[in-house]
Each structure stands twice: as C-alpha cells, then as structure tokens.
Design a protein around this motif. Structure first.
Motif, PDB file in Angstrom:
ATOM      1  N   UNK A 111       0.787  -1.228   0.000  1.00 42.96           N
ATOM      2  CA  UNK A 111       0.000   0.000   0.000  1.00 42.96           C
ATOM      3  C   UNK A 111       0.812   1.267   0.000  1.00 42.96           C
ATOM      4  N   UNK A 112       2.142   1.182  -0.135  1.00 43.54           N
ATOM      5  CA  UNK A 112       2.985   2.374  -0.090  1.00 43.54           C
ATOM      6  C   UNK A 112       3.138   2.987  -1.471  1.00 43.54           C
ATOM      7  N   UNK A 113       3.233   4.307  -1.514  1.00 35.69           N
ATOM      8  CA  UNK A 113       3.425   5.033  -2.766  1.00 35.69           C
ATOM      9  C   UNK A 113       4.149   6.341  -2.469  1.00 35.69           C
ATOM     10  N   UNK A 114       4.725   6.925  -3.509  1.00 32.58           N
ATOM     11  CA  UNK A 114       5.387   8.223  -3.395  1.00 32.58           C
ATOM     12  C   UNK A 114       4.486   9.267  -4.032  1.00 32.58           C
ATOM     13  N   UNK A 115       4.099  10.264  -3.243  1.00 35.80           N
ATOM     14  CA  UNK A 115       3.230  11.334  -3.738  1.00 35.80           C
ATOM     15  C   UNK A 115       4.070  12.566  -4.034  1.00 35.80           C
ATOM     16  N   UNK A 117       3.907  16.575  -5.713  1.00 35.59           N
ATOM     17  CA  UNK A 117       3.167  17.735  -6.216  1.00 35.59           C
ATOM     18  C   UNK A 117       4.164  18.709  -6.828  1.00 35.59           C
ATOM     19  N   UNK A 118       3.805  19.315  -7.947  1.00 34.53           N
ATOM     20  CA  UNK A 118       4.745  20.172  -8.685  1.00 34.53           C
ATOM     21  C   UNK A 118       5.168  21.383  -7.866  1.00 34.53           C
ATOM     22  N   UNK A 119       4.303  21.884  -6.995  1.00 33.93           N
ATOM     23  CA  UNK A 119       4.604  23.103  -6.255  1.00 33.93           C
ATOM     24  C   UNK A 119       5.197  22.841  -4.879  1.00 33.93           C
ATOM     25  N   UNK A 120       5.571  21.605  -4.600  1.00 33.90           N
ATOM     26  CA  UNK A 120       6.127  21.260  -3.298  1.00 33.90           C
ATOM     27  C   UNK A 120       7.627  20.949  -3.425  1.00 33.90           C
ATOM     28  N   UNK A 121       8.398  21.377  -2.410  1.00 34.87           N
ATOM     29  CA  UNK A 121       9.845  21.135  -2.422  1.00 34.87           C
ATOM     30  C   UNK A 121      10.189  19.695  -2.081  1.00 34.87           C
ATOM     31  N   UNK A 122       9.279  18.987  -1.439  1.00 34.77           N
ATOM     32  CA  UNK A 122       9.526  17.622  -1.005  1.00 34.77           C
ATOM     33  C   UNK A 122       8.454  16.695  -1.555  1.00 34.77           C
ATOM     34  N   UNK A 123       8.829  15.431  -1.722  1.00 29.78           N
ATOM     35  CA  UNK A 123       7.859  14.373  -2.006  1.00 29.78           C
ATOM     36  C   UNK A 123       7.678  13.578  -0.720  1.00 29.78           C
ATOM     37  N   UNK A 124       6.625  12.799  -0.641  1.00 30.17           N
ATOM     38  CA  UNK A 124       6.354  12.070   0.592  1.00 30.17           C
ATOM     39  C   UNK A 124       5.920  10.653   0.266  1.00 30.17           C
ATOM     40  N   UNK A 140      11.002  12.861   1.096  1.00 31.40           N
ATOM     41  CA  UNK A 140      12.063  12.699   0.101  1.00 31.40           C
ATOM     42  C   UNK A 140      12.313  14.032  -0.578  1.00 31.40           C
ATOM     43  N   UNK A 141      13.571  14.398  -0.724  1.00 31.53           N
ATOM     44  CA  UNK A 141      13.914  15.593  -1.485  1.00 31.53           C
ATOM     45  C   UNK A 141      13.604  15.392  -2.956  1.00 31.53           C
ATOM     46  N   UNK A 142      13.219  16.469  -3.644  1.00 29.51           N
ATOM     47  CA  UNK A 142      12.834  16.370  -5.052  1.00 29.51           C
ATOM     48  C   UNK A 142      13.981  15.839  -5.907  1.00 29.51           C
ATOM     49  N   UNK A 143      15.208  16.268  -5.626  1.00 34.53           N
ATOM     50  CA  UNK A 143      16.341  15.851  -6.463  1.00 34.53           C
ATOM     51  C   UNK A 143      16.528  14.342  -6.413  1.00 34.53           C
ATOM     52  N   UNK A 161      -2.527  16.389 -10.437  1.00 31.64           N
ATOM     53  CA  UNK A 161      -2.019  17.498  -9.626  1.00 31.64           C
ATOM     54  C   UNK A 161      -1.070  16.976  -8.558  1.00 31.64           C
ATOM     55  N   UNK A 162      -1.422  15.824  -7.986  1.00 27.43           N
ATOM     56  CA  UNK A 162      -0.523  15.088  -7.098  1.00 27.43           C
ATOM     57  C   UNK A 162      -0.266  13.739  -7.763  1.00 27.43           C
ATOM     58  N   UNK A 163       0.909  13.552  -8.309  1.00 36.59           N
ATOM     59  CA  UNK A 163       1.234  12.304  -9.007  1.00 36.59           C
ATOM     60  C   UNK A 163       1.675  11.246  -8.011  1.00 36.59           C
ATOM     61  N   UNK A 164       1.314   9.998  -8.295  1.00 35.42           N
ATOM     62  CA  UNK A 164       1.631   8.893  -7.394  1.00 35.42           C
ATOM     63  C   UNK A 164       2.550   7.899  -8.103  1.00 35.42           C
TER      64      UNK A 164
END
Length: 360
Positions: A111-115, A117-124, A140-143, A161-164
């Motif tokens: 059930x885990x995924x990485x979300x 968003x284009x306007x966010x500095x971090x992914x989660x 997670x850092x974007x880089x 808008x929020x890619x998974x």
C-alpha cells in the motif's frame, strides 16, 4: 596526451547514476550533436540512438523525469558551451544510494506510494492501511526522487495534480544490490565492486553465506514490528498504535543510516560502547555520524532491558519469540515489554520536536 572526446568531457560533469541513454538524449538536445555522431562514438547503429532519444522525449510526460532532465540539461549545456557549470542540485551516487535505500524500503511496504506535487519542495512516501488510514512513512527531497524516476526505480501510475509513484521491479533489484553493497561495507569488505551485478542463485551444495548470518539485509516487505502492529486484541484494538510503530521504525532508520556494522544480537551495553567509539567528536559531523548520535541518545534514554528489546526487534529485526529466548523471558512477555519500550521511545522523540519525525 590521449584524445578525450567532447562527449566524454561532458559526461564527467554528470553523476554516474545518469543512464547512458539519457546522456545521449541530453547531448543531442542540449549540445546539438547529430544522431549519427553519437552512434559512431557509442559503437551502435544510428537507429538505436534515435529510439533512445524518442523514448526519453516521451518520458518527459512524467513530472519527475521532466524536472531531472531539465536540471541535467542545464549542466550539459553549460559544459558544452564551456561556460561556468550550472548551479543545479544533483545528488552524487553516494547521496542517491543512501536516500534510495531508505525510500525504496518504505515503498516496498504493501500500500505504499510516493506522492509528488509540482509546487512542493519535497515528495512524501505514504502508506494506506487495511482500514483506509493513510500514514506518512518518509519525506524525500525532489532531487533524489527525480533521480530515482530517471533510473526507472519508481514509475508514475497515477499522474495528476498530485502524481503517485510505485516502486518497479528494477527498483527492487537496485535496492537489493545497494543493500548488499552497504552490508559489505558495514562488515569491512571495502573492496566490494562499485558496479552492481545481479545476484546469481546458489547451486545445490553451495557454501552458506556467512555474511547473512552476521547481519540481516533488511529487505523484508514488512518488518517484525510492522507485522506486530497489524495484530489486534479481542476487542479489535491494535496492540501497537501507529505512533508506537513509527517510533520503532524511526529508530531503525537512524540505526541503518549510522552504518555501525554491529553484529546481530549485540547487547545494549556492548552496542553503546562500540557505537560511542565510532562516533567522532567536534563540529562538522556527516549524516552517518549524526544518525549514530541519535541512536545513542535514544538507547541511553531507554536504558538496559527496554533498550535491549528495541535494539533486537526494531534494529536487528529479530522476532519476539527469538528475543524472549535470548533474553531469558517467559513466553508472551516480550510484547508487553516491547510496548512499554516503544512508549518510552515515543516520548523520547516527542521531546525532540520536529527532529523526532521520520527522517526526510
């Protein structure tokens, strides 16, 4: 002086995790090198390079791939025009490997995924439980997220808008290789090859892998702690709350980042002595030393007994029955002590404020 091609000079400006196909795409689009020239240099047919270029152009529909190619493209363009290198945040191979080991392990959980968003500095990284609750597992850092997408370790299955993103089979293979290499370093095999090779199945009668008996590879989809956290009592309540499970997982993250190379089953007091000897003093600590310091602080706060059980069950991934046997406890008493230890550990992290959250 041996001749060095312009393409090779430019490639030196990029980290080694960039796929050669992506390099060909960047050389063509950013420096204008012809397809045929790239094919001659690579020793392949021009149609092969053309397919690579078209494939990466199509992959730019992925937000992470598009962003990392833009970052790398600016660096390639600067190198190709012999201007000052572009000031782009691009992780090194060591930085990416450390982040990928942490993040991809989380993404292996059901059930885990990485979300993203284009306007966010971090992914989660988030995980959806069986009852529909969503828990944050890592930041997670974007880089780093962009690099993992370019390498094909994660793939977007729900753009928007929020890619998974989900972990791919290539990502699982890469995690296995990176964990094996990290384990080699931890037990003193610094001469382990830098390039990853697929693991070969052992034949019948092959010798036992002695390294595996020294330290687990931490590649199980679910740890003993998360499995215990899914159990419920007769009233339907979870035996361990999500907050307590997160506290144990937080300690494990620091333990693995600390790269201590301690043997499985090491007792609390011997662990503290060895870890303290490895911890450097003074300012300018790197991430490994900081993680080591956090582990020492948490275990010292717990003390013997409580520190032993979380060290075994959370860090060494030892099952409760095994921990009870080694510590001389009666059957089924271990989970009660573990819950008390995790409650104490949770209070320790609460006192740390934001530093007590899962690493990100």
């Amino acid at each position: 002086m041996p001749y060095v091609s312009p393409s090779a000079e430019i490639a030196e400006q990029l980290p080694c995790w960039v796929p050669k196909e992506a390099l060909a795409y960047l050389l063509h689009t950013e420096t204008g090198q012809p397809i045929r020239a790239l094919a001659r240099e690579a020793g392949v047919h021009a149609s092969t390079v053309l397919r690579q270029v078209r494939a990466f152009e199509a992959r730019r529909e992925d937000i992470l791939v598009d962003q990392v190619l833009s970052r790398l493209g600016r660096r390639v363009h600067a190198a190709g025009t012999r201007n000052s290198p572009a000031d782009e945040v691009v992780p090194s191979m060591d930085e990416l490997s450390q982040e990928a080991r942490r993040v991809l392990r989380r993404m292996c959980e059901p059930g885990a995924m990485l979300a993203v968003a284009a306007d966010m500095d971090k992914a989660v990284v988030v995980r959806e439980s069986d009852d529909g609750d969503t828990t944050r597992r890592a930041i997670v850092g974007h880089a780093a997220a962009e690099a993992m997408a370019l390498a094909g370790w994660i793939a977007c299955d729900q753009p928007g808008r929020v890619s998974r993103y989900r972990i791919t089979s290539a990502g699982r293979d890469a995690l296995n290789r990176m964990m094996a290499e990290a384990e080699n370093r931890a037990v003193g095999f610094a001469e382990a090859p830098a390039r990853f090779e697929p693991a070969k199945p052992k034949g019948q009668g092959a010798p036992v892998d002695t390294m595996s008996s020294r330290r687990p590879r931490f590649l199980a989809v679910e740890t003993p702690l998360t499995l215990l956290g899914r159990r419920r009592d007769r009233s339907g309540e979870k035996f361990l709350s999500d907050e307590l499970v997160s506290a144990g997982e937080r300690l494990r993250e620091d333990y693995e980042m600390a790269d201590l190379g301690i043997r499985q089953g090491e007792s609390w007091d011997r662990f503290l002595v060895k870890a303290a000897e490895l911890s450097p003093a003074g300012p300018g600590h790197d991430g490994t030393a900081v993680a080591r310091s956090r582990v020492l602080g948490a275990l010292r706060d717990l003390g013997p007994g409580l520190g032993d059980v979380v060290l075994r069950c959370c860090c060494h991934l030892e099952g409760l029955e095994s921990a009870e046997k080694h510590m001389g406890w009666s059957a089924r008493s271990g989970k009660v002590v573990l819950r008390i230890a995790l409650q104490r550990l949770r209070r320790h992290y609460d006192r740390l404020g934001d530093d007590g959250d899962l690493i990100g």
